[in-house]
Design an enzyme around this catalytic site. Structure first.
Site, PDB file in Angstrom:
ATOM      1  CG  HIS A 187      30.720  28.656 130.459  1.00 56.28           C
ATOM      2  ND1 HIS A 187      30.472  28.126 129.133  1.00 56.28           N
ATOM      3  CD2 HIS A 187      31.690  29.423 130.090  1.00 56.28           C
ATOM      4  CE1 HIS A 187      31.415  28.599 128.229  1.00 56.28           C
ATOM      5  NE2 HIS A 187      32.019  29.427 128.811  1.00 56.28           N
ATOM      6  CD  GLU A 202      35.145  29.813 130.513  1.00 54.76           C
ATOM      7  OE1 GLU A 202      34.721  30.817 130.037  1.00 54.76           O
ATOM      8  OE2 GLU A 202      35.117  28.893 129.563  1.00 54.76           O
ATOM      9  CG  HIS A 264      33.047  34.049 129.233  1.00 52.54           C
ATOM     10  ND1 HIS A 264      32.467  32.745 128.897  1.00 52.54           N
ATOM     11  CD2 HIS A 264      31.801  34.905 129.239  1.00 52.54           C
ATOM     12  CE1 HIS A 264      31.126  33.003 128.793  1.00 52.54           C
ATOM     13  NE2 HIS A 264      30.762  34.072 129.380  1.00 52.54           N
ATOM     14  CD  GLU A 329      37.006  34.949 126.568  1.00 53.01           C
ATOM     15  OE1 GLU A 329      37.055  34.449 127.463  1.00 53.01           O
ATOM     16  OE2 GLU A 329      35.975  34.730 125.631  1.00 53.01           O
TER      17      GLU A 329
END
Length: 365
Positions: A187, A202, A264, A329
Site C-alpha cells: 500500500h 496498514e 502486508h 501477512e
C-alpha cells in the site's frame, strides 16, 4: 490487494477505509467505465461522497452478487439503477437500507474475492475531486496479457547466477551475501490499506517493517531494492490497482532480483481473528520453499495469534514476478491486540529480523 477468506454463506472483505465520519455522508454521484488496458479487463465503479465513510462488502454463495455497504450514508443521486458491461459486471443497484446505502452489483459469471477490489480515495482539492469509494470487478476466465510499466527488462541485462537459463535469472543458493532482494512495503500514498479499530493504517506499518528488513539484509551482504521508501503510490497518484501492482512487480523484474518479499498486514470483519501467514504462487519449487523458510521464522512472533501456515495465493505480485516471491501477512490489524502490537517499533524490528533469518535460510546460510 485485500486479504479475504471464504465463509459458509458469503465472503466478507476487509476494505481500506478513511476516517470514521462524524455525521452521515451523502452519496452524490456514481459512474462506471470498462478498462481494457489492464492485463485483465475490469469494470470500475466510482461513487462520489460528501464525507469519508466506513464500508463492508460480501459476495453471495453463488458468486454472482457482490454487495458493498456504505455505513451511515444517505442516497442523494437519482442514479439508483445503473446498467454496466454485460460481460463483466452487468448492473448496479443503489438503495438505502436503514442508515446505510447498499450497492448491489450483478455479474454474469461467478466471481470470488480475487476478482474484486474495493478501496477509498481521499478528497482531492487540487483536482476538485470529492471523497470516493471505488469498486473494481475483473472479468472472469480471462488469461492475463503481459503488461510492463516502464522499460521492458533486457534479456542480457544481468547474467544468470548459479541457475540454468530456463529457471530464470535468479539464484536460490550460495548464501545471502551478494543476492538482490526486492522489498515491497504494501500500500502507500492514496491507498492506506486496511485500518485497525484504533485507526492504525496498514501502510504505516508495512513501511517501517520493510526499512528494518532492508537494514537487516544489507548487514548480511545483500543488495536491497525497495519499491517505495516513503508514503507514495509507486505507479503514480491514485493509480488503478493493476497499475500499482504492475509497477511494483516491474521494479523487482527490472532489477533481476533473486527474491521478492511483499509486506502486508491482514484484516477481517471478525476482530477475534488473528495470526501470521505467508502466501506464494507456484511458479517454481522455490516459491513454496521460500515461503516455508520465512513462515517458520515469523509464525510464533510474540503478541500474535499463532501460525496460519503457508498458503498458495493467485496474487498479482506473486504471479507476475520473474523470481521466487512471497507475500507475508504479519498479523491482523483488525484484531485490537495485534493492532496494538504492530504499533511497537520493537515488534516491527522483530518481524524484520525474523524475515531476514528466513531469507538467509532459504539461500542456505
Amino acid at each position: 490487494m485485500r486479504k479475504l477468506f471464504f465463509m459458509c454463506l458469503a465472503v466478507l472483505m476487509a476494505i481500506p477505509l478513511l476516517l470514521t465520519q462524524a455525521k452521515a455522508a451523502n452519496l452524490e454521484d456514481a459512474r462506471w467505465v470498462t478498462r481494457t488496458d489492464a492485463p485483465v479487463p475490469y469494470v470500475r465503479m466510482v461513487m462520489d461522497l460528501s464525507a469519508p465513510v466506513k464500508a463492508s462488502a460480501s459476495i453471495s454463495k453463488d458468486g454472482k452478487t457482490t454487495t458493498v455497504t456504505l455505513k451511515n450514508t444517505k442516497l442523494k443521486t437519482a442514479k439508483e439503477n445503473i446498467t454496466m458491461d454485460s460481460s463483466i459486471a452487468s448492473s448496479a443497484k443503489l438503495s438505502e437500507d436503514g442508515r446505510d446505502v447498499k450497492v448491489t452489483i450483478k455479474t454474469p459469471s461467478s466471481i470470488d474475492t480475487s476478482d474484486v477490489k474495493v478501496f477509498s480515495l481521499k478528497k482531492d482539492t487540487v483536482n476538485k475531486k470529492p471523497y470516493r469509494i471505488v469498486v473494481d470487478v475483473q472479468k472472469k476466465g480471462v488469461t492475463p496479457k503481459p503488461a510492463y510499466y516502464g522499460k521492458r527488462p533486457s534479456p542480457s541485462a544481468h547474467p544468470a547466477k548459479n541457475v540454468p537459463a530456463e529457471s530464470g535469472k535468479y539464484s536460490s543458493s550460495g548464501g545471502l551475501a551478494g543476492k538482490t532482494i526486492t522489498i515491497d512495503p504494501g500500500h502507500g500514498g492514496s491507498d492506506s490499506g486496511a485500518i485497525g479499530p484504533h485507526g492504525l493504517q496498514e501502510k504505516n506499518v508495512t513501511l517501517p517493517i520493510s526499512k528494518y528488513l532492508k537494514s537487516a539484509l544489507e548487514s548480511r551482504g545483500a543488495k536491497v531494492v525497495m519499491t517505495r521508501t516513503t508514503d507514495v503510490d509507486v505507479y503514480g497518484p491514485n493509480a488503478s490497482g493493476v497499475e500499482e501492482l504492475g509497477a511494483r512487480v516491474n521494479i523487482a523484474n527490472r532489477n533481476n532480483s533473486d527474491v521478492l518479499v511483499s509486506v502486508h498486514i491482514n484484516a477481517f470483519t471478525n476482530p477475534s481473528v488473528g495470526g501470521i501467514a505467508t502466501y506464494y504462487y507456484s511458479k517454481s519449487g522455490n516459491d513454496a520453499r521460500l515461503a516455508q523458510k520465512v513462515q517458520t521464522q515469523i509464525a510464533n512472533t510474540p503478541g500474535f495469534n499463532g501460525d496460519r501456515g503457508i498458503q498458495e495465493g493467485n496474487l498479482y505480485v506473486l504471479r507476475h514476478s520473474n523470481m521466487p516471491a512471497i507475500l507475508v501477512e504479519l498479523g491482523f490489524i483488525s484484531n485490537p491486540n495485534e493492532e496494538r502490537a504492530l504499533q511497537s517499533a520493537q515488534t516491527q524490528e522483530d518481524f524484520a529480523n525474523r524475515i531476514a533469518n528466513g531469507i538467509a535460510n532459504y539461500f542456505g546460510g
